[in-house]
Each structure stands twice: as C-alpha cells, then as structure tokens.
Scaffold this active site. Structure first.
Site, short mmCIF file in Angstrom:
data_model
loop_
_atom_site.label_atom_id
_atom_site.label_comp_id
_atom_site.label_asym_id
_atom_site.label_seq_id
_atom_site.Cartn_x
_atom_site.Cartn_y
_atom_site.Cartn_z
N ASN A 14 -3.81 -12.53 -4.71
CA ASN A 14 -4.18 -11.55 -3.69
C ASN A 14 -5.29 -12.21 -2.88
O ASN A 14 -6.44 -12.26 -3.30
CB ASN A 14 -4.66 -10.27 -4.38
CG ASN A 14 -5.07 -9.20 -3.39
OD1 ASN A 14 -5.03 -9.42 -2.17
ND2 ASN A 14 -5.48 -8.05 -3.90
N ARG A 98 0.44 -10.69 -2.90
CA ARG A 98 0.28 -9.44 -2.16
C ARG A 98 0.25 -9.81 -0.68
O ARG A 98 -0.56 -10.62 -0.24
CB ARG A 98 -1.04 -8.79 -2.54
CG ARG A 98 -1.27 -7.53 -1.79
CD ARG A 98 -2.58 -6.93 -2.16
NE ARG A 98 -2.71 -5.63 -1.53
CZ ARG A 98 -3.77 -4.88 -1.63
NH1 ARG A 98 -4.79 -5.28 -2.34
NH2 ARG A 98 -3.82 -3.72 -1.03
N HIS A 186 -1.26 0.34 1.05
CA HIS A 186 -1.57 0.54 -0.38
C HIS A 186 -0.32 0.85 -1.19
O HIS A 186 -0.38 1.48 -2.25
CB HIS A 186 -2.62 1.66 -0.60
CG HIS A 186 -3.98 1.34 -0.09
ND1 HIS A 186 -4.75 2.25 0.61
CD2 HIS A 186 -4.70 0.20 -0.15
CE1 HIS A 186 -5.90 1.67 0.95
NE2 HIS A 186 -5.88 0.43 0.50
N ARG A 246 -14.29 0.64 7.53
CA ARG A 246 -13.33 1.03 8.58
C ARG A 246 -13.50 2.50 8.92
O ARG A 246 -13.83 3.31 8.06
CB ARG A 246 -11.90 0.78 8.12
CG ARG A 246 -11.55 -0.69 8.05
CD ARG A 246 -10.17 -0.91 7.47
NE ARG A 246 -10.23 -1.54 6.17
CZ ARG A 246 -9.26 -1.53 5.27
NH1 ARG A 246 -8.12 -0.92 5.53
NH2 ARG A 246 -9.40 -2.14 4.11
#
Ligand code: ADP
Length: 399
Positions: A14, A98, A186, A246
């Site tokens: 990842n 990922r 997600h 964010r």
C-alpha cells in the site's frame, strides 16, 4: 507457476506519498492466507525509517534509513533487501497492490500488464494524491522483481453496485462521458467488513447497514444485503465526511471563490482541499483525532464537534437512502479505537433508536449497542491487506 512450497509468500503493498506499507502472507496447508509480517517504510524523503512486526506484534525491525530513500523505488529496494534477509530462498509468488482508482473499466481486481498500467495512469487526474504513488510501486516491482505477477485491487471496485442515480454527477450529460461520476472509495475496507458480517452478525447480512470507516480518510458506506448502494465519497476522495486534512462535502461555490476572488492557483487550491483543511484546517493544531481529543483549545473542540456533526448528518442521509437502518458498524483508526467519538456519533443518532452500552463501547466491542437498541451497533477492525492477499491468491491461482 509451480505449486507454492512452505516458505513461499505473497506480498501486499500500500504505497502512499511518504510511506510504503507492506504485509507478508503465507499460504497455510488448509489453503488460507496467514499473515507472517507487517511493516512500513515511513518518512520517505524526510526521515526514512523501516519498522516491521510479526503476526503476534513482536518487533522484527526498527531501523533509520539513509536519506537517499527519497522515493517509492528506493523504498521498494530497501524492502526487497529486508525480505531477502528474512525470507532468503523463498519465492515471492505475487504482489497485490492497493490502487485507489479503477475508474469505470476496472470493476474487480486485475492482473497488471503494461497495458493495464497505462490505463491506470490515465486515471491519475481522478486521484492525484494517491494514484501516482500506487502506480510507482507497481513499476518498481516490475523493475526489481521482474517476472513476479502483480495484482491491482481497487478502492472503487466494491462500489460498482451503486445504482445509476447514486453514481450521478449532475453536470451536463456530455461532460460526464469521460468518466465524471461518483465512484466511492475505501472499497477494500468495506469489502472486508461486509465479508465478516455473516459470521459476526448473521441477522444483518440481508439487512440495511451503514459502515463508518473513520480514519485519516473517512467515509460512510450504505450496504443493502452486503452490497454497496451509496458511499459518502464520490468522484474523488474529497466528498462527504470531514477528514484529517480533507474538507469533505463543500459548496462548490467555495472553490470558485478561492479561484476567482482569492486568485489562488489550481495547485494551491488542490493543496488546500486535500492537505490543509478538515480537522487540521479547523483546529489549526493537528489532523490527528487523538491529539485533538486531548486538547482544550476551543478550535480543537470545534474540529471534533464538526467531525461528529458531519458523521451524524451523513448517517441520517444514508438511512434515508436505505429506507431505514438495521445496523451501524464502526471501523478504521478512529472508528475502532475512539470510544468517545463513537459515543458522540451514536448520541447524535439516538433519534434512530440507537442506544449504546457504555461498558461494551469502552471495551471496543465487538457489539456496543444495548439489547434495547433498535439498531445494533458494532466495532469491526478492518483488514484491507487481507482482502488484497485473498484476491491476489485467487487471481494468480495460488489456491
Ligand atoms: P489511515 O489508514 O487513513 O492513515 P487510520 O485508519 O490509521 O488512518 O486512522 C488514523 C486516525 O485514527 C488518526 O486520526 C488517529 O488519531 C486516530 N486514532 C487512532 N487511535 C485512536 C484513539 N485511541 N482515539 C482517537 N483516535 C484514534
């Protein structure tokens, strides 16, 4: 490929802008993937460090690295050396990655060829802060471990079941032909949580469930019978809940104001929306929920209040989408560990008939609702890496 033997392993990667997280999985005799080690190279370019633990949490490495570890390729070289030292003689059967964005084409995990890699590059504008690093790791593996098959697992794929109306971006239709739609993110986390519901809470497996993935990035997913029907993240990973840095949902007029009235460049606006807002922007202190909960400054309180407010508001919206709610599940860093945030979100959602059992909540679950609660509430630790290992094994025919 010849049959895997005892010490062969699959690697899950990842890759982010400043870290390369990894897991090493081995195939057991019963054909299941078992975690052997997990770790990360963090602080890439700033103060690079390698740390790793075995499956029981015992420390395997904690090393400062040379400042030359300045990009994903250098980080992968460090990891390859570490793997050779620990697993010398064993084969890397495959590498699962990922990858944040699969666009409209990649609706399930995919073996990466040069052509696939090229198509994934075209999606960089849709996930500018994640996709380039994910793809750089794939390229580095092609170089450093040529011949080892690679599988890309996408954060968007799980949401391919979104009904057309939920995926719509309400701009002129012609503009949307190039892939302007709500994708949701997600997905690997939601796929894992959905996969354990039948075991942990069989009564929910056909029901209406909201999963709250609350980490540095945060979103909610509405599951109906285990399938995603809506997600609070949309075209990019900016929408929905307040996140560490964010914004979450924002009146698009604010973005126009930043450009037109404040005269900011697109790089500045991108950086504000992705890296300087959310918990960090509101508090002016930290993007980290643990820090904020420990502080007394009014702006730290305000940031936490807003995080809870947005989550509760979005739970209400997704309950409307589902036509009711049978279960609420918390996962990821904040969702799994912060009894205080769970308590506050549940308190704000008490109009749905949610009642929390304080003792179970303090113990992090797994079930944290009281028997009188109309909605059962759970804490389920997510495991995105396991989902990637499983897909990698299946796609590469390793079991
Ligand atoms: P990501 O994988 O997106 O980087 P995580 O899922 O690891 O994020 O979540 C990180 C967030 O979880 C941070 O805001 C951190 O403060 C928060 N967190 C972790 N443990 C706790 C805790 N005990 N209480 C409150 N927040 C926590």
């Amino acid at each position: 490929m010849s049959k895997p033997v005892a010490n062969d392993f699959a690697l899950v990667l990842n890759a982010g802008s400043s870290s390369l997280k990894f897991c090493v999985y081995r195939l057991t005799n019963s054909g299941k993937w078992e975690l052997d080690a997990r770790g990360q190279i963090e602080g890439i370019c700033v103060a690079p460090r390698l740390s790793a633990n075995d499956a029981n949490g015992a420390n395997l490495a904690n090393d400062h690295l040379s400042d030359e570890v300045c990009d994903g390729r250098a980080a992968l070289n460090v990891l390859a050396d570490w793997l050779r030292a620990r697993y010398g003689g064993s084969r890397v059967l495959g590498v699962g990655h990922r990858v944040v964005h699969g666009g409209t084409r990649f609706l399930s995990p995919t073996i990466v060829s040069q052509q696939v890699l090229g198509e994934l590059h075209e999606l960089i504008p849709l996930a500018p802060l994640h996709q380039p690093y994910n793809l750089a790791a794939i390229e580095a593996v092609f170089e450093r471990l040529p011949g080892v098959p690679q599988v890309a697992c996408f954060d968007t794929s799980f949401h391919h079941t979104l009904p057309a109306v939920a995926a719509l971006v309400p701009l002129p239709r012609d503009m949307c032909k190039s892939g302007l739609r709500r994708y949701g993110f997600h997905g690997l986390s939601y796929e894992y949580v959905a996969s354990v519901i039948p075991e942990l809470a069989p009564e929910l497996s056909k029901g209406r469930v909201i999963v709250a993935h609350l980490g540095s990035g945060a979103s909610l997913c509405a599951l109906n019978g285990g399938k995603s029907v809506d997600n609070s993240l949309g075209f990019t990973a900016l929408d929905g809940l307040c996140m560490g840095t964010r914004t979450g949902a924002l009146d698009p007029g604010v973005v126009l104001y930043l450009f037109q009235t404040l005269g900011l460049s697109h790089k500045e606006v991108e950086s504000i929306l992705y890296k300087k807002s959310g918990l960090l922007g509101i508090s002016g202190i930290s993007s980290d929920m643990r820090d904020l909960l420990a502080r007394n400054e009014p702006d730290a309180h305000l940031a936490v209040d807003y995080f809870v407010y947005r989550a509760a508001k979005e739970i209400g919206a997704l309950t409307a989408v589902l036509g009711g709610i049978d279960g609420l599940i918390f996962t990821a860093g904040i969702g799994e560990n912060s009894a205080e945030i769970r308590r506050r979100i549940c308190q704000s959602s008490s109009w749905l008939g949610i009642i929390v059992d304080d003792e179970a909540n303090a113990a992090n679950g797994p079930r944290i609702s009281s028997p009188q609660s109309k909605v059962s509430v759970w804490v389920i630790p997510t495991n995105e890496e396991f989902v990637i290992a499983r897909h990698t094994g299946l796609l590469l025919g390793l079991r």
